[in-house]
Design a protein around this motif. Structure first.
Motif, PDB file in Angstrom:
ATOM      1  N   THR A  52       0.914  -1.133  -0.176  1.00 50.14           N
ATOM      2  CA  THR A  52      -0.072   0.010  -0.048  1.00 50.14           C
ATOM      3  C   THR A  52       0.814   1.217  -0.063  1.00 50.14           C
ATOM      4  OG1 THR A  52      -0.483  -0.162   2.520  1.00 50.14           O
ATOM      5  CG2 THR A  52      -1.989  -1.063   1.061  1.00 50.14           C
ATOM      6  N   ALA A  53       2.014   1.264   0.742  1.00 48.89           N
ATOM      7  CA  ALA A  53       2.946   2.513   0.482  1.00 48.89           C
ATOM      8  C   ALA A  53       3.649   2.685  -0.771  1.00 48.89           C
ATOM      9  CB  ALA A  53       3.971   2.094   1.734  1.00 48.89           C
ATOM     10  N   GLY A  54       3.540   1.589  -1.440  1.00 50.63           N
ATOM     11  CA  GLY A  54       4.591   1.758  -2.611  1.00 50.63           C
ATOM     12  C   GLY A  54       3.300   2.266  -3.712  1.00 50.63           C
ATOM     13  N   LEU A  55       2.031   1.668  -3.533  1.00 51.34           N
ATOM     14  CA  LEU A  55       0.961   2.199  -4.266  1.00 51.34           C
ATOM     15  C   LEU A  55       0.412   3.540  -4.091  1.00 51.34           C
ATOM     16  CD1 LEU A  55      -1.403   1.675  -6.556  1.00 51.34           C
ATOM     17  CD2 LEU A  55      -2.755   0.858  -4.416  1.00 51.34           C
ATOM     18  N   GLU A  56       0.484   4.035  -2.719  1.00 51.29           N
ATOM     19  CA  GLU A  56       0.424   5.537  -2.633  1.00 51.29           C
ATOM     20  C   GLU A  56       1.611   6.186  -3.115  1.00 51.29           C
ATOM     21  OE1 GLU A  56      -0.375   6.940   1.408  1.00 51.29           O
ATOM     22  OE2 GLU A  56      -1.469   5.146   1.745  1.00 51.29           O
ATOM     23  N   ARG A  57       2.625   6.123  -3.029  1.00 47.64           N
ATOM     24  CA  ARG A  57       3.824   6.808  -3.542  1.00 47.64           C
ATOM     25  C   ARG A  57       3.815   6.744  -5.226  1.00 47.64           C
ATOM     26  NH1 ARG A  57       6.835   3.575  -0.152  1.00 47.64           N
ATOM     27  NH2 ARG A  57       7.536   2.394  -1.994  1.00 47.64           N
ATOM     28  N   ALA A  58       3.379   5.662  -5.603  1.00 49.52           N
ATOM     29  CA  ALA A  58       3.257   5.582  -7.364  1.00 49.52           C
ATOM     30  C   ALA A  58       2.063   6.659  -7.621  1.00 49.52           C
ATOM     31  CB  ALA A  58       2.885   4.256  -7.657  1.00 49.52           C
ATOM     32  N   LEU A  59       0.911   6.571  -6.942  1.00 50.92           N
ATOM     33  CA  LEU A  59      -0.169   7.269  -7.366  1.00 50.92           C
ATOM     34  C   LEU A  59       0.108   8.806  -7.230  1.00 50.92           C
ATOM     35  CD1 LEU A  59      -3.428   5.355  -6.259  1.00 50.92           C
ATOM     36  CD2 LEU A  59      -2.516   5.837  -8.593  1.00 50.92           C
ATOM     37  N   GLY A  60       0.878   9.248  -6.013  1.00 53.17           N
ATOM     38  CA  GLY A  60       1.271  10.418  -5.824  1.00 53.17           C
ATOM     39  C   GLY A  60       2.146  11.122  -6.848  1.00 53.17           C
ATOM     40  N   THR A  61       2.999  10.302  -7.270  1.00 55.89           N
ATOM     41  CA  THR A  61       4.125  10.840  -8.343  1.00 55.89           C
ATOM     42  C   THR A  61       3.196  10.920  -9.687  1.00 55.89           C
ATOM     43  OG1 THR A  61       5.955   9.510  -7.137  1.00 55.89           O
ATOM     44  CG2 THR A  61       6.004   9.892  -9.610  1.00 55.89           C
ATOM     45  N   LEU A  62       2.266  10.120 -10.142  1.00 53.56           N
ATOM     46  CA  LEU A  62       1.521  10.073 -11.241  1.00 53.56           C
ATOM     47  C   LEU A  62       0.757  11.435 -11.149  1.00 53.56           C
ATOM     48  CD1 LEU A  62       0.800   8.476 -13.799  1.00 53.56           C
ATOM     49  CD2 LEU A  62      -1.326   7.802 -12.399  1.00 53.56           C
ATOM     50  N   VAL A  63       0.165  11.695 -10.160  1.00 51.76           N
ATOM     51  CA  VAL A  63      -0.665  13.119  -9.999  1.00 51.76           C
ATOM     52  C   VAL A  63       0.208  14.103 -10.110  1.00 51.76           C
ATOM     53  CG1 VAL A  63      -2.261  14.351  -8.281  1.00 51.76           C
ATOM     54  CG2 VAL A  63      -2.914  11.597  -8.576  1.00 51.76           C
ATOM     55  N   SER A  64       1.379  14.317  -8.959  1.00 53.18           N
ATOM     56  CA  SER A  64       2.019  15.513  -9.129  1.00 53.18           C
ATOM     57  C   SER A  64       2.929  15.745 -10.573  1.00 53.18           C
ATOM     58  CB  SER A  64       3.344  15.263  -8.093  1.00 53.18           C
ATOM     59  OG  SER A  64       4.486  14.321  -8.600  1.00 53.18           O
ATOM     60  N   ARG A  65       2.930  14.708 -11.244  1.00 55.84           N
ATOM     61  CA  ARG A  65       3.678  14.955 -12.642  1.00 55.84           C
ATOM     62  C   ARG A  65       2.761  15.253 -13.897  1.00 55.84           C
ATOM     63  NH1 ARG A  65       8.172  10.026 -13.446  1.00 55.84           N
ATOM     64  NH2 ARG A  65       9.215  10.464 -11.638  1.00 55.84           N
ATOM     65  N   HIS A  66       1.407  14.979 -13.706  1.00 56.25           N
ATOM     66  CA  HIS A  66       0.548  15.256 -14.682  1.00 56.25           C
ATOM     67  C   HIS A  66      -0.583  16.100 -14.299  1.00 56.25           C
ATOM     68  CE1 HIS A  66       2.679  12.337 -17.270  1.00 56.25           C
ATOM     69  NE2 HIS A  66       2.591  11.587 -15.890  1.00 56.25           N
ATOM     70  N   ALA A  67      -0.545  17.500 -14.795  1.00 56.06           N
ATOM     71  CA  ALA A  67      -1.642  18.425 -14.583  1.00 56.06           C
ATOM     72  C   ALA A  67      -3.068  17.756 -14.691  1.00 56.06           C
ATOM     73  CB  ALA A  67      -1.506  19.733 -15.155  1.00 56.06           C
ATOM     74  N   ALA A  68      -3.286  16.996 -15.744  1.00 55.54           N
ATOM     75  CA  ALA A  68      -4.500  16.615 -15.887  1.00 55.54           C
ATOM     76  C   ALA A  68      -5.349  15.949 -14.472  1.00 55.54           C
ATOM     77  CB  ALA A  68      -4.749  15.387 -17.062  1.00 55.54           C
ATOM     78  N   PHE A  69      -4.474  15.435 -13.623  1.00 51.77           N
ATOM     79  CA  PHE A  69      -5.084  14.688 -12.638  1.00 51.77           C
ATOM     80  C   PHE A  69      -5.107  15.479 -11.395  1.00 51.77           C
ATOM     81  CE2 PHE A  69      -2.664  10.925 -14.547  1.00 51.77           C
ATOM     82  CZ  PHE A  69      -3.834  10.211 -14.648  1.00 51.77           C
ATOM     83  N   ARG A  70      -4.888  16.947 -11.730  1.00 52.91           N
ATOM     84  CA  ARG A  70      -5.156  18.039 -10.750  1.00 52.91           C
ATOM     85  C   ARG A  70      -5.936  18.993 -11.213  1.00 52.91           C
ATOM     86  NH1 ARG A  70       0.387  18.023 -11.340  1.00 52.91           N
ATOM     87  NH2 ARG A  70       0.276  19.991 -11.745  1.00 52.91           N
ATOM     88  N   SER A  71      -6.649  18.890 -12.311  1.00 57.55           N
ATOM     89  CA  SER A  71      -7.451  19.744 -12.953  1.00 57.55           C
ATOM     90  C   SER A  71      -8.897  19.797 -12.564  1.00 57.55           C
ATOM     91  CB  SER A  71      -7.603  19.523 -14.676  1.00 57.55           C
ATOM     92  OG  SER A  71      -6.412  19.463 -15.096  1.00 57.55           O
ATOM     93  N   TYR A  72      -9.410  20.801 -12.334  1.00 56.65           N
ATOM     94  CA  TYR A  72     -11.061  20.996 -11.953  1.00 56.65           C
ATOM     95  C   TYR A  72     -11.514  22.118 -12.803  1.00 56.65           C
ATOM     96  CZ  TYR A  72      -9.145  24.794  -8.734  1.00 56.65           C
ATOM     97  OH  TYR A  72      -8.606  25.859  -8.151  1.00 56.65           O
ATOM     98  N   TYR A  73     -12.762  22.150 -12.809  1.00 55.70           N
ATOM     99  CA  TYR A  73     -13.355  22.749 -13.823  1.00 55.70           C
ATOM    100  C   TYR A  73     -14.452  24.032 -13.158  1.00 55.70           C
ATOM    101  CZ  TYR A  73     -11.086  19.513 -16.718  1.00 55.70           C
ATOM    102  OH  TYR A  73     -10.092  18.911 -17.225  1.00 55.70           O
ATOM    103  N   PRO A  74     -14.232  24.951 -12.584  1.00 56.28           N
ATOM    104  CA  PRO A  74     -15.140  25.792 -12.025  1.00 56.28           C
ATOM    105  C   PRO A  74     -15.783  26.743 -13.175  1.00 56.28           C
ATOM    106  CG  PRO A  74     -13.051  26.805 -11.625  1.00 56.28           C
ATOM    107  CD  PRO A  74     -12.861  25.390 -12.379  1.00 56.28           C
ATOM    108  N   MET A  75     -16.994  27.266 -12.868  1.00 51.13           N
ATOM    109  CA  MET A  75     -17.587  28.175 -13.576  1.00 51.13           C
ATOM    110  C   MET A  75     -16.997  29.741 -13.282  1.00 51.13           C
ATOM    111  SD  MET A  75     -21.587  28.874 -14.677  1.00 51.13           S
ATOM    112  CE  MET A  75     -21.749  27.526 -15.705  1.00 51.13           C
ATOM    113  N   GLU A  76     -16.567  30.592 -13.951  1.00 50.47           N
ATOM    114  CA  GLU A  76     -16.374  31.793 -13.817  1.00 50.47           C
ATOM    115  C   GLU A  76     -16.532  32.892 -14.922  1.00 50.47           C
ATOM    116  OE1 GLU A  76     -11.992  31.960 -13.095  1.00 50.47           O
ATOM    117  OE2 GLU A  76     -12.163  30.314 -11.658  1.00 50.47           O
TER     118      GLU A  76
END
Length: 90
Positions: A52-76
């Motif tokens: 589980t620690a390895g999985l968390e590190r892998a997913l954290g690295t993926l999210v930190s490297r790719h903006a698509a995983f950190r994107s959100y779409y508010p209305m402005e």
């Protein structure tokens, strides 16, 4: 064929305009918050012990490297925009 050259990183911005597909997704979700039209559910069965620690590190690295995983779409101002959350520096 000409070799591919390195692309320059786009300058930082507060918001980005949406692509056609992103706009469709944002409108669908806004009109029907319970919709799962843009979710692809998949279940996998994994045998053996899960690191589980390895999985968390892998997913954290993926999210930190790719903006698509950190994107959100508010209305402005009556329009949906794309914003990107800062990457976790841990």
């Amino acid at each position: 064929m000409k070799p591919m050259t390195n692309l320059e990183k786009a300058p930082a911005r507060e918001t980005w305009p949406l692509t056609f597909a992103e706009r469709q997704m944002a409108i669908e979700q806004h009109m029907n918050p319970q919709s799962n039209a843009y979710n692809n559910n998949e279940a996998l069965e994994i045998g053996g012990a899960l690191d589980t620690a390895g999985l968390e590190r892998a997913l954290g690295t993926l999210v930190s490297r790719h903006a698509a995983f950190r994107s959100y779409y508010p209305m402005e101002n009556g329009e949906f925009v794309r914003r990107v959350a800062e990457a976790d520096k841990t």
